[in-house]
Design an enzyme around this catalytic site. Sequence first.
Site, short mmCIF file in Angstrom:
data_model
loop_
_atom_site.label_atom_id
_atom_site.label_comp_id
_atom_site.label_asym_id
_atom_site.label_seq_id
_atom_site.Cartn_x
_atom_site.Cartn_y
_atom_site.Cartn_z
N HIS A 191 22.73 -29.72 -112.78
CA HIS A 191 21.90 -28.62 -113.31
C HIS A 191 22.82 -27.43 -113.59
O HIS A 191 22.62 -26.33 -113.10
CB HIS A 191 20.78 -28.27 -112.33
CG HIS A 191 19.76 -29.36 -112.20
ND1 HIS A 191 18.71 -29.49 -113.09
CD2 HIS A 191 19.65 -30.38 -111.33
CE1 HIS A 191 17.99 -30.55 -112.75
NE2 HIS A 191 18.55 -31.12 -111.70
N ASN A 215 22.48 -35.73 -117.67
CA ASN A 215 21.20 -35.01 -117.58
C ASN A 215 21.40 -33.63 -116.95
O ASN A 215 22.08 -33.48 -115.94
CB ASN A 215 20.19 -35.81 -116.76
CG ASN A 215 19.87 -37.15 -117.39
OD1 ASN A 215 20.20 -38.20 -116.87
ND2 ASN A 215 19.25 -37.11 -118.56
N HIS A 247 16.32 -41.79 -118.85
CA HIS A 247 17.22 -40.65 -118.66
C HIS A 247 18.48 -40.73 -119.52
O HIS A 247 18.99 -39.71 -119.97
CB HIS A 247 17.62 -40.54 -117.19
CG HIS A 247 16.62 -39.86 -116.32
ND1 HIS A 247 15.47 -40.48 -115.88
CD2 HIS A 247 16.57 -38.59 -115.82
CE1 HIS A 247 14.77 -39.65 -115.15
NE2 HIS A 247 15.41 -38.49 -115.09
N ASP A 270 17.10 -41.15 -108.29
CA ASP A 270 16.36 -39.89 -108.48
C ASP A 270 14.87 -40.16 -108.26
O ASP A 270 14.01 -39.60 -108.94
CB ASP A 270 16.62 -39.31 -109.87
CG ASP A 270 16.28 -37.82 -109.97
OD1 ASP A 270 16.13 -37.17 -108.92
OD2 ASP A 270 16.15 -37.33 -111.11
N ALA A 304 10.65 -35.48 -114.47
CA ALA A 304 10.56 -35.04 -113.08
C ALA A 304 11.00 -36.19 -112.19
O ALA A 304 10.17 -36.91 -111.62
CB ALA A 304 9.14 -34.60 -112.75
#
Length: 379
Positions: A191, A215, A247, A270, A304
């Site tokens: 992130h 990602n 993804h 994930d 998500a």
Amino acid sequence: MNTVDVLNGRALVAGQWLSSVRLTLDGGRIVSVGDAGHADQVIDLQGGYLLPGFVDTQVNGGGGVLFNDCPTADGVAAIAAAHARFGTTALLPTLISDSVEAVAAALDAVDDAIAQGVPGIVGVHIEGPFINPARKGIHSEARLRRLDDAAMALLSRPRRGVVMLTIAPELAAPEQIVALARAGVIISAGHTDATYEEAIAGFDHGVRGVTHLYNAMTPLQHRAPGMVGAAFDRDDVYCGLIVDGVHVATPAVRLACRVKGPDRLMLVTDAMPGVGNGGQPFMLDGRPIYVRDGMCTDAAGTLAGSGLDMATALRNTITMTGLPMEQVSQMASATPAAFLGLEGRIGRIAPGMAADFVVLGADLRVAQTWIGGACRFVG
């Protein structure tokens, strides 16, 4: 001691395929490996496979439980039990960006779970809140913050298991990264809006891996290589990859496998609560998350997490890449174990290692999962 004969298939033992083998177990570990014959127990592979148990470094939930909502030893146990059905024998319950108080509760919950001997729990993954709002994905922007002295002290405290932390390295001071790494924290970049130069600086100061490669990070461009380019350019950096067909596109999966190789690329799920729970919808930070064909999204379509399990990740990777099973097995077991610094304990079937293994049928579906020398799931 207990002896187990593995027959009628292919067993991946110490990196080699064997058609039959005897495993002698004691105290949850493999004492020796030898020739099969008249053991206490028999595993008939029926044309299937015996592989090292899967090691998953990113598990947000499972069995209807989201770790953020249930940061207790019981919650951790429910998540681990759900993933054992899919061959996962070691995992890190993963906290999605939350308050520092929630981070403390998550760390304590995993400590409690390990103290209670919950099978399969080897540590905890704190994914945020120290991440970049520009690449937040499903993480709540209201939760995001910078590392401060209180958070550093909390994260650096000795724990019973591994502590993995996902941060945006461009938002952390170099001395903070160095201090966390020296305290034994496994630091991963994710992130993140880091430039190539910022990513390399993070790796130089102690960032060890990349959370879900491609990602929620700066992509590879020819004049701006970004985080993806930096990860590809550093042979020492581990990368997690979500191979769910959603993804990451198949050509990008193949590219990552070619560049990083099986000793630095590791499969992750994930996973969200729907794994082991029939893909039921769930709530995340007050928002409904919908599960369709294994894809988890909010109402706006933002991903998500996933509905992926490790056995499916293994099958998908073999199908997408054509790599031999032993290499993909390494990406699901030995490589994540090495990333966590646990290569001397888990990730391989060999003397001295934990007796963690998964029995797959000829269709690569899970038939049995063994953790610590005990069969925890029979399909």
